[in-house]
Design a protein around this motif. Structure first.
Motif, PDB file in Angstrom:
ATOM      1  N   ASN A 191      -5.954  14.122  -4.471  1.00 43.95           N
ATOM      2  CA  ASN A 191      -6.875  13.082  -3.990  1.00 43.95           C
ATOM      3  C   ASN A 191      -7.533  12.470  -5.223  1.00 43.95           C
ATOM      4  O   ASN A 191      -8.737  12.358  -5.332  1.00 43.95           O
ATOM      5  N   PRO A 192      -6.677  12.053  -6.211  1.00 43.24           N
ATOM      6  CA  PRO A 192      -7.201  11.777  -7.552  1.00 43.24           C
ATOM      7  C   PRO A 192      -8.261  10.672  -7.621  1.00 43.24           C
ATOM      8  O   PRO A 192      -9.104  10.699  -8.515  1.00 43.24           O
ATOM      9  N   HIS A 193      -8.209   9.732  -6.664  1.00 44.68           N
ATOM     10  CA  HIS A 193      -9.169   8.627  -6.765  1.00 44.68           C
ATOM     11  C   HIS A 193     -10.588   9.002  -6.362  1.00 44.68           C
ATOM     12  O   HIS A 193     -11.505   8.213  -6.523  1.00 44.68           O
ATOM     13  N   LEU A 194     -10.764  10.206  -5.839  1.00 47.63           N
ATOM     14  CA  LEU A 194     -12.141  10.644  -5.565  1.00 47.63           C
ATOM     15  C   LEU A 194     -12.818  11.116  -6.858  1.00 47.63           C
ATOM     16  O   LEU A 194     -14.033  11.250  -6.923  1.00 47.63           O
ATOM     17  N   ALA A 246      -5.150   1.844 -10.565  1.00 46.22           N
ATOM     18  CA  ALA A 246      -4.340   2.985 -11.004  1.00 46.22           C
ATOM     19  C   ALA A 246      -3.655   3.680  -9.841  1.00 46.22           C
ATOM     20  O   ALA A 246      -4.282   3.965  -8.821  1.00 46.22           O
ATOM     21  N   LEU A 247      -2.363   3.952 -10.002  1.00 41.50           N
ATOM     22  CA  LEU A 247      -1.671   4.812  -9.051  1.00 41.50           C
ATOM     23  C   LEU A 247      -1.665   6.216  -9.655  1.00 41.50           C
ATOM     24  O   LEU A 247      -2.280   6.451 -10.687  1.00 41.50           O
ATOM     25  N   CYS A 248      -0.959   7.131  -9.029  1.00 38.08           N
ATOM     26  CA  CYS A 248      -0.916   8.498  -9.573  1.00 38.08           C
ATOM     27  C   CYS A 248       0.412   8.733 -10.290  1.00 38.08           C
ATOM     28  O   CYS A 248       1.316   7.908 -10.230  1.00 38.08           O
ATOM     29  N   THR A 249       0.521   9.877 -10.924  1.00 36.38           N
ATOM     30  CA  THR A 249       1.745  10.296 -11.607  1.00 36.38           C
ATOM     31  C   THR A 249       3.005  10.082 -10.773  1.00 36.38           C
ATOM     32  O   THR A 249       4.041   9.709 -11.292  1.00 36.38           O
ATOM     33  N   LYS A 250       2.894  10.396  -9.491  1.00 39.34           N
ATOM     34  CA  LYS A 250       4.079  10.371  -8.640  1.00 39.34           C
ATOM     35  C   LYS A 250       4.474   8.940  -8.299  1.00 39.34           C
ATOM     36  O   LYS A 250       5.613   8.516  -8.493  1.00 39.34           O
ATOM     37  N   VAL A 251       3.520   8.202  -7.791  1.00 39.34           N
ATOM     38  CA  VAL A 251       3.849   6.886  -7.249  1.00 39.34           C
ATOM     39  C   VAL A 251       4.001   5.857  -8.361  1.00 39.34           C
ATOM     40  O   VAL A 251       4.610   4.808  -8.169  1.00 39.34           O
ATOM     41  N   ASP A 252       3.531   6.174  -9.555  1.00 38.89           N
ATOM     42  CA  ASP A 252       3.903   5.372 -10.720  1.00 38.89           C
ATOM     43  C   ASP A 252       5.412   5.285 -10.829  1.00 38.89           C
ATOM     44  O   ASP A 252       5.960   4.382 -11.443  1.00 38.89           O
ATOM     45  N   PHE A 275       4.699  16.443  -7.207  1.00 41.93           N
ATOM     46  CA  PHE A 275       5.431  16.177  -5.962  1.00 41.93           C
ATOM     47  C   PHE A 275       4.440  15.763  -4.884  1.00 41.93           C
ATOM     48  O   PHE A 275       3.238  15.978  -5.005  1.00 41.93           O
ATOM     49  N   LEU A 276       4.983  15.200  -3.810  1.00 38.52           N
ATOM     50  CA  LEU A 276       4.157  14.971  -2.645  1.00 38.52           C
ATOM     51  C   LEU A 276       4.825  15.662  -1.460  1.00 38.52           C
ATOM     52  O   LEU A 276       5.785  15.152  -0.927  1.00 38.52           O
ATOM     53  N   ASN A 277       4.338  16.835  -1.142  1.00 40.85           N
ATOM     54  CA  ASN A 277       5.070  17.717  -0.254  1.00 40.85           C
ATOM     55  C   ASN A 277       6.487  17.807  -0.816  1.00 40.85           C
ATOM     56  O   ASN A 277       6.631  18.089  -1.995  1.00 40.85           O
ATOM     57  N   VAL A 305       0.855  -1.190   0.000  1.00 43.25           N
ATOM     58  CA  VAL A 305       0.000   0.000   0.000  1.00 43.25           C
ATOM     59  C   VAL A 305       0.887   1.234   0.000  1.00 43.25           C
ATOM     60  O   VAL A 305       1.955   1.248   0.614  1.00 43.25           O
ATOM     61  N   CYS A 306       0.455   2.235  -0.728  1.00 44.83           N
ATOM     62  CA  CYS A 306       1.228   3.470  -0.819  1.00 44.83           C
ATOM     63  C   CYS A 306       1.311   4.123   0.564  1.00 44.83           C
ATOM     64  O   CYS A 306       0.305   4.289   1.243  1.00 44.83           O
ATOM     65  N   PRO A 307       2.525   4.504   0.977  1.00 47.84           N
ATOM     66  CA  PRO A 307       2.707   5.035   2.330  1.00 47.84           C
ATOM     67  C   PRO A 307       2.497   6.540   2.431  1.00 47.84           C
ATOM     68  O   PRO A 307       2.577   7.099   3.513  1.00 47.84           O
ATOM     69  N   HIS A 308       2.275   7.213   1.299  1.00 45.05           N
ATOM     70  CA  HIS A 308       2.365   8.671   1.303  1.00 45.05           C
ATOM     71  C   HIS A 308       1.160   9.341   1.934  1.00 45.05           C
ATOM     72  O   HIS A 308       0.093   8.758   2.063  1.00 45.05           O
ATOM     73  N   ASP A 309       1.401  10.608   2.262  1.00 44.38           N
ATOM     74  CA  ASP A 309       0.379  11.410   2.935  1.00 44.38           C
ATOM     75  C   ASP A 309      -0.625  11.878   1.890  1.00 44.38           C
ATOM     76  O   ASP A 309      -0.501  12.951   1.317  1.00 44.38           O
ATOM     77  N   CYS A 310      -1.605  11.061   1.649  1.00 44.22           N
ATOM     78  CA  CYS A 310      -2.580  11.302   0.588  1.00 44.22           C
ATOM     79  C   CYS A 310      -3.833  10.549   0.994  1.00 44.22           C
ATOM     80  O   CYS A 310      -3.739   9.443   1.531  1.00 44.22           O
ATOM     81  N   PRO A 311      -5.011  11.124   0.761  1.00 52.41           N
ATOM     82  CA  PRO A 311      -6.231  10.482   1.231  1.00 52.41           C
ATOM     83  C   PRO A 311      -6.484   9.115   0.600  1.00 52.41           C
ATOM     84  O   PRO A 311      -7.222   8.302   1.152  1.00 52.41           O
ATOM     85  N   ASP A 312      -5.867   8.852  -0.557  1.00 53.78           N
ATOM     86  CA  ASP A 312      -6.268   7.680  -1.330  1.00 53.78           C
ATOM     87  C   ASP A 312      -5.699   6.360  -0.826  1.00 53.78           C
ATOM     88  O   ASP A 312      -6.260   5.298  -1.104  1.00 53.78           O
ATOM     89  N   SER A 313      -4.584   6.390  -0.107  1.00 53.76           N
ATOM     90  CA  SER A 313      -3.937   5.153   0.360  1.00 53.76           C
ATOM     91  C   SER A 313      -4.178   3.993  -0.600  1.00 53.76           C
ATOM     92  O   SER A 313      -4.857   3.021  -0.281  1.00 53.76           O
ATOM     93  N   CYS A 314      -3.593   4.087  -1.769  1.00 57.12           N
ATOM     94  CA  CYS A 314      -3.806   3.082  -2.813  1.00 57.12           C
ATOM     95  C   CYS A 314      -3.137   1.770  -2.435  1.00 57.12           C
ATOM     96  O   CYS A 314      -1.970   1.757  -2.041  1.00 57.12           O
ATOM     97  N   SER A 315      -3.871   0.691  -2.628  1.00 55.48           N
ATOM     98  CA  SER A 315      -3.225  -0.614  -2.507  1.00 55.48           C
ATOM     99  C   SER A 315      -2.505  -0.899  -3.814  1.00 55.48           C
ATOM    100  O   SER A 315      -2.958  -0.475  -4.883  1.00 55.48           O
TER     101      SER A 315
HETATM  102  S1  SF4 Z   1      -2.922   8.718  -5.349  1.00 55.84           S
HETATM  103 FE1  SF4 Z   1      -0.701   8.417  -5.436  1.00 55.84          FE
HETATM  104  S2  SF4 Z   1       0.094   9.321  -3.550  1.00 55.84           S
HETATM  105 FE2  SF4 Z   1      -2.100   9.049  -3.315  1.00 55.84          FE
HETATM  106  S3  SF4 Z   1      -2.266   7.047  -2.310  1.00 55.84           S
HETATM  107 FE3  SF4 Z   1      -2.502   6.720  -4.494  1.00 55.84          FE
HETATM  108  S4  SF4 Z   1      -0.477   6.204  -5.188  1.00 55.84           S
HETATM  109 FE4  SF4 Z   1      -0.231   7.159  -3.183  1.00 55.84          FE
END
Ligand code: SF4
Ligand SMILES: Nc1nc2c(c(=O)[nH]1)N[C@H]1C(S)=C(S)[C@@H](COP(=O)(O)OP(=O)(O)OC[C@H]3O[C@@H](n4cnc5c(=O)[nH]c(N)nc54)[C@H](O)[C@@H]3O)O[C@H]1N2
Ligand SMILES: Nc1nc2c(c(=O)[nH]1)N[C@H]1C(S)=C(S)[C@@H](COP(=O)(O)OP(=O)(O)OC[C@H]3O[C@@H](n4cnc5c(=O)[nH]c(N)nc54)[C@H](O)[C@@H]3O)O[C@H]1N2
Ligand SMILES: [Mo]
Length: 719
Positions: free
Chosen positions: A196-199, A60-66, A613-615, A23-33
Motif C-alpha cells: 500500500n506504498p502510497h500511504l 508514481a507507480l510501484c515497482t511492479k506496475v512500472d 509480485f502482486l499475489n 487506472v491500475c486494475p490490481h488488487d491494491c488499496p492505492d488504485s493509482c491513476s
Molecule cells: S501501488 Fe502499484 S499495484 Fe498498487 S495501485 Fe499503484 S500501481 Fe497498482
C-alpha cells in the motif's frame, strides 16, 4: 481548479504521442491513476506513468506496475483461444479459432445445463482486475441467466470486513490523506511499503511533524524497519493486545467518557471485558513486553490524533473477524474519531455506495441461484463425494444452518475461471489440483498468461489487459473513483472478459438485450444512474474528461466525529446484538488462533505478499522474478539451529496438508517460532512445482468464511 487540458499536458505534450488516462486494475488499496503515452503512428503504448496530479498517486507507480508495459507486451501473452490436447494439467494445448472454441464450449456447457442444471456450473473469480466492468458486470449476467452456483468471494478480506462492520456498521475508514495530520500512526498487521506504498507519503508527512510510527507485526517487514518502533507480536493474538490496551486505558481513566456515552453502546460491557485482560496476561498471550503494552496504551490514549492502519494480515487467522471487530473499538474508546488525523482505516470501500443491481443483471435470474460455495474450499467443492462437497457450502456464521451430505447438491461439472489463479493462490493446493485434474470436469479459463490454473483448462481464452479495455475502478484505499480508457487495440486475438461472456451467452442461445450492451454503454449507464449523494456531480462525461473524481464527501471527512454509525443502533456498537443473534460473543473478545489450540507442534508459517509480485501476478515478469530470486523461507537462527538448517539450504516445509520445497534464509526478520515465505509464486516456476499453498488447509475464519492463510503450523527439515 485544474482544467482538463492542463491535466493532460502535465504528462507530455509531444505531438508524436497520444496520452490516455487509465487506472491500475490490481488488487491494491492505492488504485493509482496512470497516463499512457501511445505512439500515434504505431498504436503502441510506449510509456506509462503515475498520474502526476492524482492526489494519492502523485506521479508514481510501484515497482511492479512500472513494468506493466513489459507484462502487457510479454512474449508469453496468450494469443489465441487454446484447446487441450493432452491429459489434464499437462499444459498441452492447440490453438483454435474463437468460433470453434465458443461453439464447442457452448455445446458442452449446454449439455451440462441440460443434464445437471445450472447448479453444476461454478464461476471462480477474484481480483485479477478490480474493475467493475471486467470483474463481474457481464459475467454475472450470464451466471444469473443460467442459474449457476454462486461463489462467496472470501479469499482476502471478508473476516475483517464483517468484523469491522459489526463495530462501526460499514467499512468507512479515515481519508488516507489525513494520515498526514496524525500525531501517532499504528500500522497494525500491514506492510505498507510493499502492499500500500502510497500511504507512506502522508505517514512520512505526519512523522515530519513529530508523529511516532509504530508497526505491530510478527515480521520485521521493510515497513517495520522504516518505523520508529517494531512490536513483534505473536501471530493471531492481536485482539488480546487491543483488549490489554483498553484495560490500561480504562484502569487509568484515559478513555473519552463523553464519546463513549454519547456515541457508543456497550461501554460497561466492554469495560468489564477489558478488566479480564491485564497487561500481565496479555504479555503472556501476545509475547509483547508488559511495560510496552502499558506505554503504548498511554501514548495512544493521550496523543491528540492517533491513527490505526489495519489491513488484512491479522485477519487471516481463525479469530481474525473478532480481532478486527475488537481493534475497531479502540478509536471510539479514546475519542479518536472526533479528530482529523485520528481514527482507523481498514478499507474505504464502504464509502462507494454503488447500486449494482442493473449492472449485474439480477433480473435475468429466473429462479434463485441454487447454492453458494466458499471459494476457499475449492478443493472440497470439486469433489465428487457429497460428504466432502458439502463442506464447501458457504456457512459464515455460527448460527447458520448446518448441512448434511444430502444438501451437497449435484457435483460441479463445469468451472469457469476468470481474474484468478486458483491453482496457485487457493488453500490446499493438493485438493485444488485433484479437483482440477478431474477428466470429467469442463474447465474454461480466461487469462493473460498460461498460469498454473490455465494448465488444467479444457479451453484457455485470451483476455485483454487494462491497456486494452474500458473499466471503472472503485478503490479500497482512498476516495477517488477512476475511469480506465483503452489505450491500445487488443493484442493478438485477446478479447475483454465482457466480450467473452457476451459471446458465451450467445453461444448458449441467450439473447437478452443486456447481453448486447457495449462496454462504454454499460459504464455510462452505471455511473450516470447512481443516486447516492456521494456520487452527486460525478458523471461519466466528467470521468472521461478528468480520469478520476473524488467522491462527493466533505473535506475534511470525519464521518464519525459525532456518531453517525451505520449500525442498527446508529452508535458504535461495543456491544452488538447482531453478533449475539449470529452466534458470536456480542462483546469484543480474544479468540485464540488455531495454532494455539489444535496444531501445537512446529513453527507458525506466514506467507504474506512479496514486494515484487502482486499475489501470483507478475511472477512471470523476468525482472521482477529475479528480484525475488527464488521461493524463500525466512527463519530465525534459533529455529534453524534446532533443526540443523544452514543459510541457503534447501528445506522441505510440510504438515498434514502438504509439502513444498523452499530455500532457507536465516535472520532476525521473524520472531522465533515463526517462519515466513513471501508469496505467491507460480507453482510451476518453483523448484518442486508446488508453492506455499500446499501447507495451507481448507478452513475458515470466525467471520465471513475467510481463509486462514497464516494460521498454520509447519515442520521444516533440511534437504
Ligand atoms: S501501488 Fe502499484 S499495484 Fe498498487 S495501485 Fe499503484 S500501481 Fe497498482
Ligand atoms: N507488493 C504487493 N502488494 C500487494 C499485494 C501483493 O501480493 N504484493 N497483495 C494485495 C492484496 S490482495 C492485499 S489483500 C493487500 C494485503 O495487504 P496487507 O494486509 O497490508 O498485507 P501485507 O502487506 O502482507 O501485510 C500483512 C502483514 O501482516 C503480518 N501478519 C501476519 N499475521 C499477523 C498477525 O497475526 N498479527 C499482526 N499484527 N500481523 C500479522 C504479516 O507479517 C505482514 O507483514 O495487499 C495488496 N498489495
Ligand atoms: N499463501 C497465501 N496465499 C494467498 C495469499 C497470501 O497472503 N498467502 N493472499 C490471498 C489474497 S489476499 C488474495 S486477494 C488472493 C488473490 O488471488 P487472485 O485474485 O487469483 O490473484 P492473482 O494471483 O493475482 O491472479 C489473478 C489472475 O487474473 C488474471 N487477470 C488479470 N486481469 C485480468 C482480466 O482482465 N481478465 C482475465 N480474464 N484475467 C485477468 C491475471 O493474469 C492473474 O493470473 O490470493 C490469496 N492467496
Ligand atoms: Mo487480497
Amino acid at each position: 481548479m485544474d482544467t482538463p487540458t492542463r491535466r493532460r499536458q502535465a504528462f507530455d505534450d509531444h505531438t508524436r504521442h497520444r496520452i490516455v488516462t487509465g487506472v491500475c486494475p490490481h488488487d491494491c488499496p492505492d488504485s493509482c491513476s496512470w497516463q499512457v503515452a501511445v505512439d500515434r503512428q504505431t498504436g503502441q503504448a510506449v510509456n506509462l506513468r503515475g498520474h502526476p496530479e492524482h492526489p494519492v498517486t502523485r506521479g508514481a507507480l510501484c515497482t511492479k506496475v512500472d513494468r506493466y508495459l513489459e507484462r502487457t507486451y510479454h512474449p508469453d501473452r496468450l494469443k489465441t483461444p487454446l484447446r487441450r490436447n493432452g491429459p489434464k494439467g499437462s499444459g498441452s494445448f492447440e490453438p483454435v479459432s474463437w468460433d470453434i472454441a465458443l461453439k464447442e464450449i457452448g455445446s458442452r456447457l449446454g449439455d451440462v445445463l441440460n443434464r445437471h442444471g445450472g447448479a453444476a456450473v461454478l464461476p471462480y473469480s477474484y481480483a485479477g482486475t478490480m474493475g467493475v466492468l471486467q470483474g463481474e458486470a457481464m459475467a454475472q449476467r450470464l451466471f444469473h441467466a443460467i442459474g449457476a452456483s454462486k461463489l462467496a468471494r472470501t479469499i482476502c478480506a471478508e473476516a475483517g470486513v464483517v468484523g469491522h462492520k459489526y463495530t462501526t456498521g460499514a467499512t468507512i475508514g479515515m481519508d488516507p490523506l489525513d494520515f498526514a495530520r496524525s500525531t501517532m500512526v499504528v500500522i497494525w498487521g500491514s506492510n505498507t511499503l510493499t502492499s500500500n506504498p502510497h500511504l507512506w507519503r502522508p505517514i512520512l508527512a505526519a512523522r515530519k511533524q513529530g508523529a511516532k510510527v509504530i508497526v505491530i507485526d510478527p515480521v520485521c517487514t521493510r515497513t517495520a524497519k522504516a518505523a520508529d518502533l517494531w512490536i513483534p507480536i505473536r501471530p493471531g493474538t492481536d485482539a488480546a493486545l487491543a483488549l490489554g490496551l483498553m484495560h490500561v486505558i480504562f484502569a487509568e481513566g484515559l478513555e473519552d467518557c463523553s464519546y463513549i456515552n454519547d456515541h457508543c453502546i456497550g461501554g460497561e460491557q466492554l469495560r468489564a471485558r477489558a478488566r479480564e485482560f491485564s497487561p500481565e496476561r496479555v504479555a503472556e498471550i501476545t509475547g509483547v513486553d508488559r511495560q510496552q503494552i502499558i506505554d503504548l496504551a498511554r501514548e495512544y490514549a493521550t496523543t491528540t490524533a492517533p491513527a490505526i492502519r489495519i489491513n488484512y494480515g491479522l485477519q487471516r487467522h481463525r479469530g481474525g473477524g473478532m480481532a478486527v471487530r475488537t481493534l475497531t473499538c479502540l478509536p471510539a474508546v479514546v475519542g479518536a474519531f472526533k479528530v482529523r488525523g485520528g481514527g482507523i482505516l481498514l478499507s474505504t470501500s464502504g464509502q462507494f455506495h454503488f447500486d449494482r443491481s442493473g449492472l449485474l443483471g439480477e433480473q435475468l435470474a429466473t429462479t434463485p441461484r441454487p447454492r453458494t460455495f466458499n471459494m476457499n474450499f475449492l478443493g472440497d467443492a470439486l469433489s465428487l463425494d457429497p460428504a466432502v462437497r458439502v463442506r464447501a457450502l458457504h456457512r459464515p456464521r455460527p448460527n447458520d444452518p448446518t448441512y448434511g451430505p444430502e444438501d451437497a447438491g449435484v457435483p460441479v461439472h463445469a468451472l469457469i475461471v476468470y481474474n484468478s489463479n486458483p491453482a496457485a493462490v487457493t488453500p490446499d493446493q493438493r485438493s485444488v489440483r485433484a479437483g482440477l485434474a478431474r477428466e470429467d470436469l469442463l474447465t474454461v479459463v480466461l487469462e493473460h498468461f498460461q498460469t498454473d490454473t490455465a494448465d488444467y483448462a479444457d479451453y484457455v481464452l485470451p483476455a485483454t489487459t487494462q491497456l486494452e479495455h474500458w473499466d471503472l475502478l472503485k478503490p479500497y484505499g482512498h476516495l477517488y473513483l477512476a475511469l480506465n480508457q483503452p489505450a491500445i487495440e487488443p493484442l493478438f486475438q485477446a478479447l475483454p472478459n465482457t466480450e467473452i461472456f457476451r459471446r458465451l451467452a450467445f453461444a448458449l442461445g441467450l439473447d437478452d438485450p443486456l447481453f448486447r450492451q457495449g462496454d462504454r454503454e454499460i459504464l455510462q449507464t452505471f455511473v450516470d444512474s447512481q443516486q447516492h449523494a456521494v456520487f452527486s456531480g460525478i458523471t461519466f462525461e466528467r470521468l472521461v474528461d478528468e480520469g478520476y473524481c473524488r467522491l462527493n464527501v466533505p473535506e475534511p471527512y470525519l464521518p464519525n466525529a459525532e456518531g453517525g454509525f451505520l449500525t442498527p443502533s446508529g452508535k458504535c456498537e461495543l456491544y452488538s446484538q447482531q453478533m449475539a443473534d449470529a452466534g458470536y460473543d456480542p462483546v469484543p473478545n480474544y479468540t485464540p488462533p488455531l495454532v494455539d489450540t489444535s496444531d501445537t507442534e512446529g513453527l507458525v508459517c506466514l506467507s504474506p505478499p512479496a514486494h515484487s509480485f502482486l499475489n501470483s501476478s507478475f511472477v512471470n515478469v523476468e525482472k521482477l522474478q529475479k528480484r525475488e530470486a527464488t521461493p524463500l523461507l525466512h527463519m530465525h537462527p534459533q529455529d534453524a539451529a534446532a533443526r540443523n538448517i544452514a543459510e541457503g539450504q534447501k528445506v522441505r516445509v510440510h504438515n498434514r496438508v502438504g509439502a513444498v520445497e523452499l530455500t532457507a534464509k536465516l535472520g532476525e526478520l521473524v520472531r522465533p517460532g515463526v517462519v515466513m515465505a513471501p508469496g505467491v509464486w507460480w507453482a510451476k516456476l518453483s523448484p518442486d512445482g508446488c508453492n506455499i499453498n500446499q501447507i495451507v488447509p481448507q478452513g475458515q475464519t470466525d467471520m465471513g468464511g475467510g481463509a486462514i492463510f497464516y494460521d498454520v503450523r509447519v515442520e521444516v527439515v533440511g534437504l
